[in-house]
Motif scaffolding. Structure first.
Motif, PDB file in Angstrom:
ATOM      1  N   GLU A  47       1.517  20.301   4.614  1.00 55.68           N
ATOM      2  CA  GLU A  47       2.430  19.229   5.541  1.00 55.68           C
ATOM      3  C   GLU A  47       3.210  19.671   6.536  1.00 55.68           C
ATOM      4  OE1 GLU A  47       3.767  16.191   3.285  1.00 55.68           O
ATOM      5  OE2 GLU A  47       1.869  16.315   2.274  1.00 55.68           O
ATOM      6  N   SER A  48       3.583  18.589   7.246  1.00 53.67           N
ATOM      7  CA  SER A  48       4.148  18.703   8.466  1.00 53.67           C
ATOM      8  C   SER A  48       4.926  17.419   8.905  1.00 53.67           C
ATOM      9  CB  SER A  48       3.074  19.234   9.786  1.00 53.67           C
ATOM     10  OG  SER A  48       2.367  17.950  10.078  1.00 53.67           O
ATOM     11  N   ASP A  49       5.489  17.442  10.152  1.00 57.02           N
ATOM     12  CA  ASP A  49       6.223  16.339  10.558  1.00 57.02           C
ATOM     13  C   ASP A  49       5.280  14.972  10.961  1.00 57.02           C
ATOM     14  OD1 ASP A  49       8.763  17.225  10.181  1.00 57.02           O
ATOM     15  OD2 ASP A  49       8.952  17.818  12.254  1.00 57.02           O
ATOM     16  N   ILE A  50       4.116  15.348  11.222  1.00 56.42           N
ATOM     17  CA  ILE A  50       3.063  14.303  11.198  1.00 56.42           C
ATOM     18  C   ILE A  50       1.868  13.993  10.131  1.00 56.42           C
ATOM     19  CG2 ILE A  50       3.247  14.418  13.709  1.00 56.42           C
ATOM     20  CD1 ILE A  50       0.661  16.077  13.855  1.00 56.42           C
ATOM     21  N   TYR A  51       2.040  15.168   9.398  1.00 60.51           N
ATOM     22  CA  TYR A  51       0.940  15.024   8.191  1.00 60.51           C
ATOM     23  C   TYR A  51       1.560  14.858   7.006  1.00 60.51           C
ATOM     24  CZ  TYR A  51      -3.210  16.322   5.271  1.00 60.51           C
ATOM     25  OH  TYR A  51      -3.958  16.255   4.305  1.00 60.51           O
ATOM     26  N   HIS A  52       1.724  13.889   6.264  1.00 62.29           N
ATOM     27  CA  HIS A  52       2.176  13.744   4.705  1.00 62.29           C
ATOM     28  C   HIS A  52       0.889  13.123   3.928  1.00 62.29           C
ATOM     29  CE1 HIS A  52       6.200  14.442   6.317  1.00 62.29           C
ATOM     30  NE2 HIS A  52       5.942  13.565   7.106  1.00 62.29           N
ATOM     31  N   LYS A  53       0.552  14.184   3.214  1.00 59.65           N
ATOM     32  CA  LYS A  53      -0.991  13.769   2.569  1.00 59.65           C
ATOM     33  C   LYS A  53      -0.623  12.472   1.690  1.00 59.65           C
ATOM     34  CE  LYS A  53      -1.938  18.625   1.862  1.00 59.65           C
ATOM     35  NZ  LYS A  53      -1.883  19.961   0.993  1.00 59.65           N
ATOM     36  N   SER A  54       0.487  12.297   1.016  1.00 54.11           N
ATOM     37  CA  SER A  54       0.635  10.891   0.124  1.00 54.11           C
ATOM     38  C   SER A  54       0.720   9.795   0.904  1.00 54.11           C
ATOM     39  CB  SER A  54       2.127  11.104  -0.357  1.00 54.11           C
ATOM     40  OG  SER A  54       3.174  11.192   0.472  1.00 54.11           O
ATOM     41  N   ASN A  55       0.740   9.816   2.382  1.00 59.81           N
ATOM     42  CA  ASN A  55       0.560   8.874   3.141  1.00 59.81           C
ATOM     43  C   ASN A  55      -0.464   8.498   3.966  1.00 59.81           C
ATOM     44  OD1 ASN A  55       3.063   7.460   2.061  1.00 59.81           O
ATOM     45  ND2 ASN A  55       4.073   8.989   3.525  1.00 59.81           N
ATOM     46  N   VAL A  56      -1.595   9.436   3.877  1.00 56.59           N
ATOM     47  CA  VAL A  56      -2.910   9.479   4.625  1.00 56.59           C
ATOM     48  C   VAL A  56      -4.180   9.203   3.799  1.00 56.59           C
ATOM     49  CG1 VAL A  56      -4.254  10.927   6.038  1.00 56.59           C
ATOM     50  CG2 VAL A  56      -1.758  11.074   6.283  1.00 56.59           C
ATOM     51  N   LEU A  57      -4.936   8.470   4.406  1.00 56.60           N
ATOM     52  CA  LEU A  57      -6.115   8.383   3.575  1.00 56.60           C
ATOM     53  C   LEU A  57      -7.469   8.826   4.480  1.00 56.60           C
ATOM     54  CD1 LEU A  57      -5.632   5.181   1.840  1.00 56.60           C
ATOM     55  CD2 LEU A  57      -6.297   7.086   0.713  1.00 56.60           C
ATOM     56  N   TYR A  58      -8.238   9.706   4.122  1.00 58.42           N
ATOM     57  CA  TYR A  58      -9.566  10.086   4.872  1.00 58.42           C
ATOM     58  C   TYR A  58     -10.308   9.020   5.244  1.00 58.42           C
ATOM     59  CZ  TYR A  58     -13.155  12.648   6.927  1.00 58.42           C
ATOM     60  OH  TYR A  58     -14.300  13.089   7.814  1.00 58.42           O
ATOM     61  N   GLY A  59     -10.754   8.593   6.418  1.00 62.31           N
ATOM     62  CA  GLY A  59     -11.936   7.610   6.749  1.00 62.31           C
ATOM     63  C   GLY A  59     -11.070   6.203   7.016  1.00 62.31           C
ATOM     64  N   LEU A  60      -9.755   6.258   6.659  1.00 66.94           N
ATOM     65  CA  LEU A  60      -9.128   4.877   7.005  1.00 66.94           C
ATOM     66  C   LEU A  60      -9.320   4.313   8.388  1.00 66.94           C
ATOM     67  CD1 LEU A  60      -7.367   2.514   5.622  1.00 66.94           C
ATOM     68  CD2 LEU A  60      -5.639   3.573   6.111  1.00 66.94           C
ATOM     69  N   PHE A  61      -9.157   5.125   9.363  1.00 66.21           N
ATOM     70  CA  PHE A  61      -9.256   4.701  10.825  1.00 66.21           C
ATOM     71  C   PHE A  61     -10.495   4.098  11.072  1.00 66.21           C
ATOM     72  CE2 PHE A  61     -10.386   6.274  15.088  1.00 66.21           C
ATOM     73  CZ  PHE A  61      -9.600   5.164  15.667  1.00 66.21           C
ATOM     74  N   GLN A  62     -11.680   4.687  10.483  1.00 62.22           N
ATOM     75  CA  GLN A  62     -12.883   4.264  10.858  1.00 62.22           C
ATOM     76  C   GLN A  62     -13.079   3.120   9.994  1.00 62.22           C
ATOM     77  OE1 GLN A  62     -12.128   7.334  10.143  1.00 62.22           O
ATOM     78  NE2 GLN A  62     -12.937   8.811  12.008  1.00 62.22           N
ATOM     79  N   ALA A  63     -12.496   2.763   9.094  1.00 61.49           N
ATOM     80  CA  ALA A  63     -12.878   1.883   7.968  1.00 61.49           C
ATOM     81  C   ALA A  63     -12.045   0.803   8.254  1.00 61.49           C
ATOM     82  CB  ALA A  63     -12.486   2.542   6.486  1.00 61.49           C
ATOM     83  N   LYS A  64     -10.843   0.510   8.762  1.00 61.17           N
ATOM     84  CA  LYS A  64      -9.903  -0.616   8.666  1.00 61.17           C
ATOM     85  C   LYS A  64     -10.395  -1.990   9.014  1.00 61.17           C
ATOM     86  CE  LYS A  64      -7.807   0.796  13.079  1.00 61.17           C
ATOM     87  NZ  LYS A  64      -6.597   1.286  13.748  1.00 61.17           N
ATOM     88  N   GLN A  65     -11.427  -1.931  10.137  1.00 67.12           N
ATOM     89  CA  GLN A  65     -12.087  -3.337  10.489  1.00 67.12           C
ATOM     90  C   GLN A  65     -12.968  -3.765   9.517  1.00 67.12           C
ATOM     91  OE1 GLN A  65     -10.750  -4.816  12.746  1.00 67.12           O
ATOM     92  NE2 GLN A  65     -10.084  -3.258  14.359  1.00 67.12           N
ATOM     93  N   ALA A  66     -13.596  -2.981   8.693  1.00 69.10           N
ATOM     94  CA  ALA A  66     -14.415  -2.946   7.538  1.00 69.10           C
ATOM     95  C   ALA A  66     -13.867  -3.635   6.409  1.00 69.10           C
ATOM     96  CB  ALA A  66     -15.292  -1.981   7.336  1.00 69.10           C
ATOM     97  N   LEU A  67     -12.574  -3.051   6.085  1.00 69.47           N
ATOM     98  CA  LEU A  67     -11.847  -3.437   5.004  1.00 69.47           C
ATOM     99  C   LEU A  67     -11.415  -4.656   5.095  1.00 69.47           C
ATOM    100  CD1 LEU A  67      -9.418  -0.434   4.529  1.00 69.47           C
ATOM    101  CD2 LEU A  67     -11.461  -0.627   3.399  1.00 69.47           C
ATOM    102  N   ARG A  68     -10.937  -5.374   6.207  1.00 70.91           N
ATOM    103  CA  ARG A  68     -10.560  -6.586   6.511  1.00 70.91           C
ATOM    104  C   ARG A  68     -11.923  -7.567   6.392  1.00 70.91           C
ATOM    105  NH1 ARG A  68      -6.814  -5.144  10.693  1.00 70.91           N
ATOM    106  NH2 ARG A  68      -8.357  -4.975  12.055  1.00 70.91           N
TER     107      ARG A  68
END
Length: 638
Positions: A238-259
């Motif tokens: 965990e760091s100031d920019i990485y909080h596991k509980s608020n991140v999902l792997y692949g979301l950046f690549q998937a967000k358009q498809a999710l919509r």
């Protein structure tokens, strides 16, 4: 100040479309002239987050967040103005001239920005290793063996950490990056004796991106089969920019498809995401080995209200994950479940049967979560009344998480049929749970025997002060000037000309509105009218925020009024009347405050002649106050 040239900043501000920028983070729906969504900055179930394409601004009427495209990136990413500009420049393919860092600029860079920069360097270094380093062939062989194409490897920016103690650390330090940021991101580990070494060695690297595509951490898989001490997978701490509980792997690549698909497939591992994405199922994300959290659910909820969880064929793993899925129900999302044959996971199964058969399997085997959980427990409790009763309570507890009353009713009916139990019994058990929850004391951690204090009494509302009332009237003047500066009122004068002429001798007492008025006057003196962009892109944060608030309207007339031929006058239809009233109200309030001030001065006057002069002045002010009151229809005691 930032070293980004003003011309580049202006170009970004001109091209950045607020709908496109915000749409990368939330799913917007058109209602009236604006776009609406549930706010990405606080939890809500009814949309109060508005985007105005015409004005180029966003505003949440729940939490108050507001601004333009740059401010949105700053708010959602928690980053600085220069970094937000760079993000938008990259999105719109605008070239930012090469910067020449100096000590002052380096000092201005925020700690978070520095962590992002170091993470980005590491990501590029790992990719270079995979494709260029002599050891990179080891990682590439593994990825090819897992069936991943060159396009998938490139799209997800996969890399390789060579099997050397200080490869990344030495390269980063030589390039001028500070050790403290390498250590803060977990890329470098420093021992008590000062010795340092790379966290990741001899591993395939899976960069973890946040929603805007910035690298915040890494997942890493070892390729050493004989090393029993090292874990197979190792993640960034965990760091100031990485909080596991608020991140999902692949979301950046998937967000358009999710919509587009209005559905999110939830899997467990990195390779599950990669294989499904490569197979044409791009609306897929992974919790990366952590239990599903409320933060992750809220992230998905920005894009779709529908989740299908793809479970490995492992009964023990399924039982362990059920409680996490209760959180999805509690947040009002719809949950379906698909299980695979024993010993299979999404990655292995799609590799085994192919893309087409995999998609058909999901479609055929998906069932809603409550029905799935009910069937699962029903199969385990055959012949045991005690276990059956416990299972029913477990399922009722899950149904209780569903906020929608109609959905709860449907689930109760389904559960009663599977367990062959009266539906009313289930509802009674639900009511009992709800009652117990309400009766639980608010303070759970009080020592035994201590009675919680009674709720605080509601304090009576404080009367509105003269200063606050004046502020309201000044705010209304500025609001009209920002929204309708060029609307012609009468005698050929527009709103801006009319109001400034009428208020020429009125001094604004609220500092912020006084500054806004000065900006408007300066523009008019130069022969121009102030535009929306002059305010929402102003360098002063306070001016930007207040201007956005004044330009935002939480209410829009429904088109149904027009359909039924019901005419409802808008503010613009009544603008001449509204502008005149706003000016009169401000003058009336100013004169009222002047009277109070002069009355206070009168108490200190001892000379009879001066007293007469002061009384005469006050009497004239009262006459003016009455005249203004008459024009406004306000009854004033004479």
């Amino acid at each position: 100040m930032s070293l980004i040239p003003k011309e580049a900043v202006d170009q970004v501000l001109a091209l950045a479309d607020i709908t496109e920028v915000v749409g990368d983070f939330v799913s917007l729906k058109k209602k009236g002239q604006n776009m609406w969504a549930c706010c990405p900055f606080h939890h809500e179930k009814s949309p109060s987050f508005s985007v105005s394409p015409a004005k180029g601004i966003y505003k949440c009427f729940g939490c108050g967040k507001a601004g333009n495209s740059v401010q949105f990136i700053m708010d959602v990413e928690g980053t600085s103005f220069p970094e937000a500009i760079k993000y938008l420049a990259k999105k719109y393919s605008i070239e930012i001239p090469e910067e020449h860092p100096n000590p002052e600029y380096a000092k201005e860079q925020s700690e978070r920005d520095s962590l992002f920069i170091v993470s980005d360097f590491a990501n590029k270094h790992f990719q270079h290793n995979l494709h260029q380093h002599e050891q990179g062939g080891i990682g590439m062989s593994y990825l090819k063996q897992r069936g991943l194409s060159a396009n998938t490897i490139k799209k997800f920016e996969l890399g390789y950490s060579v099997d050397e103690w200080t490869d990344l650390t030495d390269t980063a330090l030589k390039a001028g990056y500070q050790q403290k940021y390498l250590e803060a991101t977990g890329l470098t580990i420093v021992k008590e004796d000062g010795k340092k070494y790379d966290r990741f060695r001899g591993r395939v690297m899976f960069p973890i991106h946040n929603v805007s595509g910035r690298v915040v951490g890494f997942g890493a898989r070892t390729l050493k089969t004989n090393d029993k001490k090292s874990p197979k997978y190792l993640n960034s701490p965990e760091s100031d920019i990485y909080h596991k509980s608020n991140v999902l792997y692949g979301l950046f690549q998937a967000k358009q498809a999710l919509r587009m698909q209005d559905m999110c497939y939830m899997v467990e591992g990195y390779l599950d995401v990669l294989s499904l994405h490569q197979g044409g199922i791009e609306n897929v994300v992974a919790s990366s080995g952590t239990s599903l959290t409320e933060g992750q659910i809220k992230l998905i909820g920005r894009y779709t209200q529908n989740i299908t969880v793809l479970y490995d064929g492992d009964a023990a793993g399924i039982k362990a994950s059920l409680r996490g899925i209760d959180l999805i129900l509690e947040n009002g999302l719809n949950v379906d479940v698909v299980t695979f044959p024993e010993g299979e996971d999404p990655d292995s199964y799609i590799q085994k049967v192919g893309d087409t058969a995999f998609k058909a399997y999901i479609k055929e085997h998906a069932q809603d979560f409550i029905s799935f959980k009910t069937s699962l427990y029903a199969a385990e409790t055959k012949g045991s009344p005690v276990k059956k009763a416990e299972a029913i309570r477990e399922i009722v507890a899950s149904i209780a998480k569903v906020p929608d009353a109609i959905k709860r009713t449907v689930f109760f009916r389904s559960c009663s049929l599977i367990f062959d139990i009266d539906e009313q019994v289930l509802i009674s058990e639900y009511n009992k749970m709800q009652l117990q929850e309400r009766q639980q004391p608010q303070q759970q951690n009080l020592p035994e025997g201590i009675i919680p204090p009674p709720p605080a009494e509601i304090a009576p509302e404080k009367p509105v002060s003269d200063v606050d009332l004046l502020k309201r009237y000044e705010r209304e003047i500025v609001r009209m000037l920002l929204n309708y500066p060029d609307r012609v009122l009468e005698d050929g004068l527009n709103t801006c000309q009319y109001m400034l002429e009428q208020l020429e001798d009125v001094e604004f007492r609220t500092p912020l509105y006084a500054r806004l008025m000065e900006l408007i006057k300066e523009k008019l003196c130069d022969g121009n009218l102030a535009t929306v962009e002059d305010f929402i892109n102003h360098p002063d944060q306070e001016i930007r925020t207040e201007a956005t608030n004044l330009l935002s309207d939480p209410h829009e007339l429904s088109h149904n009024w027009e359909t039924h031929q019901i005419f409802v006058p808008s503010e613009t239809d009544l603008l001449p009347y509204g502008a005149e009233r706003a000016v009169l109200r401000l003058k009336w309030r100013n004169v009222e405050l002047m009277i109070k001030g002069e009355m206070e001065k009168l108490r200190l006057v001892t000379d009879p002649q001066e007293q007469i002069q002061q009384l005469t002045f006050i009497r004239n002010l009262k006459t003016l106050h009455c005249q203004l009151g008459d024009m406004l229809g306000i009854v004033v005691n004479r």
